[in-house]
Write a protein that holds these residues in place. Structure first.
Motif, PDB file in Angstrom:
ATOM      1  N   SER A 138       0.751  -1.125  -0.041  1.00 54.35           N
ATOM      2  CA  SER A 138       0.042  -0.026  -0.083  1.00 54.35           C
ATOM      3  C   SER A 138       0.843   1.490  -0.075  1.00 54.35           C
ATOM      4  CB  SER A 138      -0.895   0.103   1.178  1.00 54.35           C
ATOM      5  OG  SER A 138      -0.148   0.260   2.360  1.00 54.35           O
ATOM      6  N   ILE A 139       2.222   1.147   0.658  1.00 59.99           N
ATOM      7  CA  ILE A 139       3.002   2.340   0.574  1.00 59.99           C
ATOM      8  C   ILE A 139       3.831   2.481  -0.754  1.00 59.99           C
ATOM      9  CG2 ILE A 139       2.813   2.671   3.175  1.00 59.99           C
ATOM     10  CD1 ILE A 139       5.650   1.726   3.416  1.00 59.99           C
ATOM     11  N   PHE A 140       4.214   1.485  -1.289  1.00 60.15           N
ATOM     12  CA  PHE A 140       4.984   1.229  -2.539  1.00 60.15           C
ATOM     13  C   PHE A 140       4.063   1.796  -3.442  1.00 60.15           C
ATOM     14  CE2 PHE A 140       8.332  -2.265  -1.696  1.00 60.15           C
ATOM     15  CZ  PHE A 140       8.790  -1.414  -0.664  1.00 60.15           C
ATOM     16  N   GLU A 141       2.735   1.512  -3.525  1.00 58.04           N
ATOM     17  CA  GLU A 141       1.878   1.908  -4.621  1.00 58.04           C
ATOM     18  C   GLU A 141       1.775   3.394  -4.728  1.00 58.04           C
ATOM     19  OE1 GLU A 141      -1.978   0.522  -5.178  1.00 58.04           O
ATOM     20  OE2 GLU A 141      -2.475   0.960  -3.017  1.00 58.04           O
ATOM     21  N   GLU A 142       2.025   4.050  -3.536  1.00 53.00           N
ATOM     22  CA  GLU A 142       2.046   5.482  -3.282  1.00 53.00           C
ATOM     23  C   GLU A 142       3.373   6.223  -3.419  1.00 53.00           C
ATOM     24  OE1 GLU A 142      -0.342   7.537  -2.645  1.00 53.00           O
ATOM     25  OE2 GLU A 142      -2.122   5.767  -2.480  1.00 53.00           O
ATOM     26  N   GLY A 143       4.319   5.373  -3.853  1.00 53.71           N
ATOM     27  CA  GLY A 143       5.428   5.901  -4.428  1.00 53.71           C
ATOM     28  C   GLY A 143       6.437   6.341  -3.115  1.00 53.71           C
ATOM     29  N   VAL A 144       6.178   5.583  -1.765  1.00 52.64           N
ATOM     30  CA  VAL A 144       7.098   5.557  -0.774  1.00 52.64           C
ATOM     31  C   VAL A 144       8.333   4.898  -0.743  1.00 52.64           C
ATOM     32  CG1 VAL A 144       6.930   5.573   1.850  1.00 52.64           C
ATOM     33  CG2 VAL A 144       5.264   6.209   0.632  1.00 52.64           C
ATOM     34  N   THR A 145       9.461   5.319  -0.545  1.00 55.17           N
ATOM     35  CA  THR A 145      10.846   4.709  -0.347  1.00 55.17           C
ATOM     36  C   THR A 145      11.183   4.439   0.954  1.00 55.17           C
ATOM     37  OG1 THR A 145      11.477   6.002  -2.319  1.00 55.17           O
ATOM     38  CG2 THR A 145      13.072   4.812  -1.189  1.00 55.17           C
ATOM     39  N   VAL A 146      11.155   3.042   1.144  1.00 55.64           N
ATOM     40  CA  VAL A 146      11.549   2.303   2.504  1.00 55.64           C
ATOM     41  C   VAL A 146      13.099   2.308   2.553  1.00 55.64           C
ATOM     42  CG1 VAL A 146      11.129   0.463   3.941  1.00 55.64           C
ATOM     43  CG2 VAL A 146       9.427   1.331   2.619  1.00 55.64           C
TER      44      VAL A 146
ATOM     45  N   GLY B 150       0.627  20.141   3.838  1.00 54.55           N
ATOM     46  CA  GLY B 150       1.062  19.889   2.409  1.00 54.55           C
ATOM     47  C   GLY B 150       1.802  18.504   2.471  1.00 54.55           C
ATOM     48  N   CYS B 151       1.494  17.776   3.438  1.00 55.64           N
ATOM     49  CA  CYS B 151       2.520  16.533   3.624  1.00 55.64           C
ATOM     50  C   CYS B 151       1.855  15.399   2.597  1.00 55.64           C
ATOM     51  CB  CYS B 151       2.623  15.810   5.065  1.00 55.64           C
ATOM     52  SG  CYS B 151       3.273  17.097   6.213  1.00 55.64           S
ATOM     53  N   LYS B 152       2.475  14.472   2.421  1.00 57.35           N
ATOM     54  CA  LYS B 152       1.898  13.359   1.652  1.00 57.35           C
ATOM     55  C   LYS B 152       1.320  12.413   2.731  1.00 57.35           C
ATOM     56  CE  LYS B 152       2.532   9.537  -1.640  1.00 57.35           C
ATOM     57  NZ  LYS B 152       1.556   9.701  -2.197  1.00 57.35           N
ATOM     58  N   THR B 153      -0.038  12.132   2.722  1.00 55.33           N
ATOM     59  CA  THR B 153      -0.493  11.184   3.720  1.00 55.33           C
ATOM     60  C   THR B 153      -1.280   9.823   2.959  1.00 55.33           C
ATOM     61  OG1 THR B 153      -2.687  12.280   3.458  1.00 55.33           O
ATOM     62  CG2 THR B 153      -1.211  13.401   5.074  1.00 55.33           C
ATOM     63  N   ILE B 154      -0.850   8.902   3.890  1.00 56.94           N
ATOM     64  CA  ILE B 154      -1.578   7.714   3.316  1.00 56.94           C
ATOM     65  C   ILE B 154      -2.528   6.982   4.518  1.00 56.94           C
ATOM     66  CG2 ILE B 154      -1.176   5.145   2.410  1.00 56.94           C
ATOM     67  CD1 ILE B 154       1.492   6.509   1.617  1.00 56.94           C
ATOM     68  N   ASP B 155      -3.859   6.465   4.230  1.00 56.97           N
ATOM     69  CA  ASP B 155      -4.615   6.037   5.393  1.00 56.97           C
ATOM     70  C   ASP B 155      -4.420   4.407   5.326  1.00 56.97           C
ATOM     71  OD1 ASP B 155      -6.618   5.069   3.616  1.00 56.97           O
ATOM     72  OD2 ASP B 155      -7.762   6.799   3.934  1.00 56.97           O
ATOM     73  N   GLY B 156      -5.320   3.657   6.065  1.00 55.70           N
ATOM     74  CA  GLY B 156      -4.842   2.253   6.335  1.00 55.70           C
ATOM     75  C   GLY B 156      -5.748   1.472   5.215  1.00 55.70           C
ATOM     76  N   SER B 157      -6.726   2.213   4.491  1.00 60.21           N
ATOM     77  CA  SER B 157      -7.519   1.512   3.453  1.00 60.21           C
ATOM     78  C   SER B 157      -6.909   0.562   2.501  1.00 60.21           C
ATOM     79  CB  SER B 157      -8.552   2.282   2.879  1.00 60.21           C
ATOM     80  OG  SER B 157      -8.093   3.388   2.408  1.00 60.21           O
ATOM     81  N   GLY B 158      -5.547   1.151   1.982  1.00 58.58           N
ATOM     82  CA  GLY B 158      -4.720   0.445   1.190  1.00 58.58           C
ATOM     83  C   GLY B 158      -4.302  -0.910   1.566  1.00 58.58           C
ATOM     84  N   MET B 159      -3.852  -0.880   3.151  1.00 65.36           N
ATOM     85  CA  MET B 159      -3.366  -2.162   3.353  1.00 65.36           C
ATOM     86  C   MET B 159      -4.327  -2.970   3.395  1.00 65.36           C
ATOM     87  SD  MET B 159      -1.520  -2.074   7.374  1.00 65.36           S
ATOM     88  CE  MET B 159      -1.183  -3.469   8.365  1.00 65.36           C
ATOM     89  N   LEU B 160      -5.646  -2.545   4.118  1.00 62.65           N
ATOM     90  CA  LEU B 160      -6.727  -3.398   4.385  1.00 62.65           C
ATOM     91  C   LEU B 160      -7.039  -4.363   3.017  1.00 62.65           C
ATOM     92  CD1 LEU B 160      -8.978  -4.370   6.186  1.00 62.65           C
ATOM     93  CD2 LEU B 160     -10.445  -3.002   4.652  1.00 62.65           C
ATOM     94  N   ILE B 161      -6.796  -3.519   1.845  1.00 61.50           N
ATOM     95  CA  ILE B 161      -7.322  -4.243   0.511  1.00 61.50           C
ATOM     96  C   ILE B 161      -6.233  -5.029   0.114  1.00 61.50           C
ATOM     97  CG2 ILE B 161      -7.617  -3.755  -1.873  1.00 61.50           C
ATOM     98  CD1 ILE B 161      -9.877  -2.524  -0.265  1.00 61.50           C
ATOM     99  N   TRP B 162      -4.797  -4.541   0.450  1.00 63.30           N
ATOM    100  CA  TRP B 162      -3.676  -5.498  -0.199  1.00 63.30           C
ATOM    101  C   TRP B 162      -3.480  -6.797   0.650  1.00 63.30           C
ATOM    102  CZ3 TRP B 162      -0.859  -5.212  -4.542  1.00 63.30           C
ATOM    103  CH2 TRP B 162      -0.743  -4.076  -5.270  1.00 63.30           C
ATOM    104  N   GLN B 163      -3.930  -6.749   2.000  1.00 65.54           N
ATOM    105  CA  GLN B 163      -3.715  -7.929   2.726  1.00 65.54           C
ATOM    106  C   GLN B 163      -4.802  -8.726   2.293  1.00 65.54           C
ATOM    107  OE1 GLN B 163      -5.914  -9.336   5.053  1.00 65.54           O
ATOM    108  NE2 GLN B 163      -7.344  -7.553   5.148  1.00 65.54           N
ATOM    109  N   ALA B 164      -6.065  -8.466   1.915  1.00 65.21           N
ATOM    110  CA  ALA B 164      -7.192  -9.221   1.381  1.00 65.21           C
ATOM    111  C   ALA B 164      -6.654  -9.932   0.343  1.00 65.21           C
ATOM    112  CB  ALA B 164      -8.308  -8.474   1.284  1.00 65.21           C
ATOM    113  N   ALA B 165      -6.010  -8.983  -0.805  1.00 67.00           N
ATOM    114  CA  ALA B 165      -5.514  -9.407  -2.082  1.00 67.00           C
ATOM    115  C   ALA B 165      -4.574 -10.543  -1.920  1.00 67.00           C
ATOM    116  CB  ALA B 165      -4.922  -8.364  -3.013  1.00 67.00           C
ATOM    117  N   LYS B 166      -3.673 -10.427  -0.904  1.00 66.23           N
ATOM    118  CA  LYS B 166      -2.705 -11.435  -0.608  1.00 66.23           C
ATOM    119  C   LYS B 166      -3.201 -12.689  -0.211  1.00 66.23           C
ATOM    120  CE  LYS B 166       1.775 -13.180  -0.532  1.00 66.23           C
ATOM    121  NZ  LYS B 166       2.229 -13.283  -1.835  1.00 66.23           N
TER     122      LYS B 166
END
Ligand code: NAP
Length: 279
Positions: free
Chosen positions: A113-121, A234-250
């Motif tokens: 969910s964070i990779f798809e938002e372009g976050v570098t870990v 003006g920060c980039k923000t990401i909520d938990g909905s992507g994580m929920l969807i991607w964990q279900a997808a896995k």
């Protein structure tokens, strides 16, 4: 239509009425024309062992495991994947010809969910707030991807315990007090506490500590006060909905061997969120 050939999956939990997983999975099965079905099962703690045995007895393909069984289910399984061992929680079981394998797909959910938002870990300094089950999944993902983890938790002893287990995987430092100076070291801030779930919760960070140089990630599905405040900078923000969807997808992929129809699942979740503000 359910037939004699339909493959059965589902979810074990208590309570189970509010789960969105049947909606997500059954819509995804339909979208791909797969003869699968996903059923919610109310499983009481004292019947968990029997319920797990029933996965084999009823030839279920697999199940998701939710509160309060994610830890308790582990002794009943035949194999536990590495991430689930570290996190000490299983949220997905695969019945592989009678062998029950436990996974934790929250790790995959968070990272994707964070990779798809372009976050570098890799190489980033990441402040993680919280040391509960979700924080452990985030910690595993960040360390495996080469991030530098800085951990803050209300109960310090839990932060030390997490560090003790996870430090084999990479760099972890405990933060005892969050100050403006310390905040300057971070590129990413992740809220994995439950603060923000209820309307009158305080923020997990003082608003004065926020900076425009950070990406803010909150595991809670809705836009929390933390994310609202961060947006003002003006920060980039990401909520938990992507994580929920991607964990279900896995989990979907583990059971079916096919990639989940992510866009459709996201659309369904968004529609549901608009109708029911309390999910
Ligand atoms: N997006 C997703 O797919 C997803 C998946 C899993 C979880 N989540 C969300 O992640 C959050 C945490 O879930 P969890 O399963 O990790 O819960 P958990 O195991 O109960 O852990 C809760 C964490 O929140 C902290 N906390 C709770 N109340 C606090 C307060 N008043 N002040 C400061 N810290 C507080 C706890 O600190 P102490 O150790 O000091 O108690 C602990 O670190 C929940 O909001 C959940 O909805 C989202």
């Amino acid at each position: 239509m359910i037939s004699g050939k339909t493959k059965i999956t589902g979810i074990f939990g208590d309570p189970i009425e509010h789960t969105l997983s049947p909606l997500l999975h059954n819509s995804a099965f339909r979208e791909l024309g797969l003869d699968y079905c996903y059923i919610p099962f109310l499983v009481k703690a004292e019947r968990l062992k029997e319920a797990v045995e029933a996965i084999r007895a009823l030839n279920l393909i697999g199940v998701n495991i939710t509160v309060p069984h994610k830890e308790a289910v582990i002794p009943y399984l035949d194999e536990i994947k590495e991430e689930a061992k570290y996190i000490e929680a299983v949220n997905t079981i695969l019945n592989s010809n009678g062998k029950l394998i436990g996974f934790n797909t929250d790790v995959y959910g968070f990272i994707n969910s964070i990779f798809e938002e372009g976050v570098t870990v890799k190489g980033s300094n990441i402040l993680l707030l919280g040391a509960g089950g979700a924080a452990k999944a985030v910690a595993f993902g960040i360390l495996k991807e080469g991030g530098n983890l800085f951990l803050f938790n209300r109960t310090l002893s839990k932060a030390y315990k997490l560090k003790e287990t996870f430090q084999k995987l990479g760099s972890i430092e405990i933060i005892k007090k969050i100050t403006p100076d310390i905040m300057r070291n971070f590129q990413i801030v992740v809220n994995a506490t439950s603060l923000g779930l209820r309307g009158n919760d305080p923020m997990p960070l003082e608003p004065t500590l926020l900076s425009r140089d950070h990406v803010y990630i909150d595991l809670i599905y809705n836009e929390t006060p933390l994310l609202k405040e961060a947006k003002k900078f003006g920060c980039k923000t990401i909520d938990g909905s992507g994580m929920l969807i991607w964990q279900a997808a896995k989990a979907f992929e583990i059971w079916t061997g096919k990639a989940a129809p992510l866009q459709m699942m996201k659309k369904i979740f968004k529609e549901k969120k608009t109708i029911d503000k309390n999910i």
